[in-house]
Design an enzyme around this catalytic site. Structure first.
Site, short mmCIF file in Angstrom:
data_model
loop_
_atom_site.label_atom_id
_atom_site.label_comp_id
_atom_site.label_asym_id
_atom_site.label_seq_id
_atom_site.Cartn_x
_atom_site.Cartn_y
_atom_site.Cartn_z
N VAL A 103 -0.36 0.34 -1.49
CA VAL A 103 -0.33 -1.13 -1.81
C VAL A 103 -0.05 -1.86 0.24
O VAL A 103 1.36 -1.17 0.49
CB VAL A 103 0.71 -1.08 -2.45
CG1 VAL A 103 0.68 -2.50 -3.16
CG2 VAL A 103 -0.28 -0.46 -3.52
N CYS A 104 -0.45 -3.00 -0.15
CA CYS A 104 0.56 -3.20 1.33
C CYS A 104 0.02 -3.23 2.76
O CYS A 104 -0.91 -1.88 2.85
CB CYS A 104 1.96 -3.69 0.47
SG CYS A 104 2.66 -5.60 1.46
N THR A 105 1.21 -2.75 3.41
CA THR A 105 1.17 -1.76 4.37
C THR A 105 0.93 -0.58 4.24
O THR A 105 1.63 0.20 5.44
CB THR A 105 3.32 -2.62 5.68
OG1 THR A 105 3.76 -2.19 4.63
CG2 THR A 105 2.31 -3.71 5.92
#
Lengths: 196, 196
Positions: A103-105
């Site tokens: 998720v995300c970075t």
């Protein structure tokens, strides 16, 4: 019993893993098929990006075989991407996991560790260029999540909820995913979307 | 500096408070106007409904004056609604809070403690009749959140994200709420909504 492992670390973004935690745990309660657990370098409390303190369920070194690996993002990924223990652990466990997710970075860690190399992925909108600059990866924009083989990468923070629901549908069937959606009343209605 | 207090207890539902935590904390980071903290009976770790262990920031007895009080739901509310310490604390702090809020079955505690009596509220869809049966309350259905004066009650689990974003818009302005929405990439797209 399958294991869903959510990797956490200091300055991991809270909702990045807590959204999927809720979705996977809700499904696990319905199906009885999964154990969902947080994993960290040690079992000392982790201080997340916005200050929430969470006690991990198990150390990375003691993780059971994982059906799903999830790597959240957050400012802590800037440190973890250069942490040989974290990257080494991901290199070890991802090849035997059924699903490898971020998720995300968290996608930066999966790129450093290998699973995202040569793949189509996504990440938080503000890190698209950062991830592209690492090379050997195709970064898609304006999508909630991208599936490439057994790799599933979500966009920023809240996108992990959509990604986890999708994955529940793949693992447990669409009806279970819909039941989880109804259980957590996920009929989102962001306010202020209209230009008033 | 204003304080946003999220009340937690054993078997509180994780996403009920973690969604608002992310939204309020993100806004606080942008504005510098708020401190967001978890409050519990003591500072020993709380074991949430799906097993996540969280270390509270402060005991209820040591809570600072609160601009926002948020009460999450979860199976633990069945116990807390009859817990004189919890209900007594809510009776003490709610009258001086600018905003009194709940997510999911947290509304049951706000009814027991008083703030939801005689008001228009909502709750998790499966507890609408339970809340109605308590009397002296108007329970609305199929809404994400209901505002009645300074009382804001959200529907189940994920509805707390929408409610918290709305409240950020009221407290910090609509532009800040939109910036938080963009920061957490809250452009939700639940999968499997189509009948396939």
């Amino acid at each position: 019993m399958r294991n869903v492992g959510l990797v956490i670390f200091d300055d991991a973004e809270e909702l990045d893993f807590m959204g999927p935690w809720e979705v996977f745990s809700y499904a696990a309660k319905m199906t009885g098929q999964d154990r969902v657990l947080t994993l960290a370098a040690s079992v000392r409390p982790v201080r997340c990006a916005k200050g929430m303190q969470v006690i991990p369920d198990a150390p990375l070194s003691d993780a059971p075989p994982l059906d799903v690996v999830l790597v959240p993002g957050g400012i802590g990924t800037r440190r973890e991407v250069d942490n040989p223990e974290m990257i080494g652990w991901l290199r070890k466990v991802c090849p035997t996991a059924t699903w490898v997710t971020s998720v995300c970075t968290g996608s930066l860690l999966l790129h450093e560790a290998g699973p995202a190399r040569g793949k189509r992925v996504t990440t938080h909108w503000s890190f698209v260029e950062t991830l592209r600059a690492r090379g050997d990866v195709t970064v898609l924009e304006k999508v909630r999540y991208v599936r490439d083989g057994n790799l599933v990468t979500a966009a920023g923070v809240s996108a992990g909820i959509d990604m986890a629901l999708w994955l529940v549908g793949q693992r447990d069937g669409v009806q279970v995913a819909r039941d989880v959606q109804r259980g957590i009343e996920y009929d989102p209605a962001p306010p202020y979307s209209a230009d008033v």
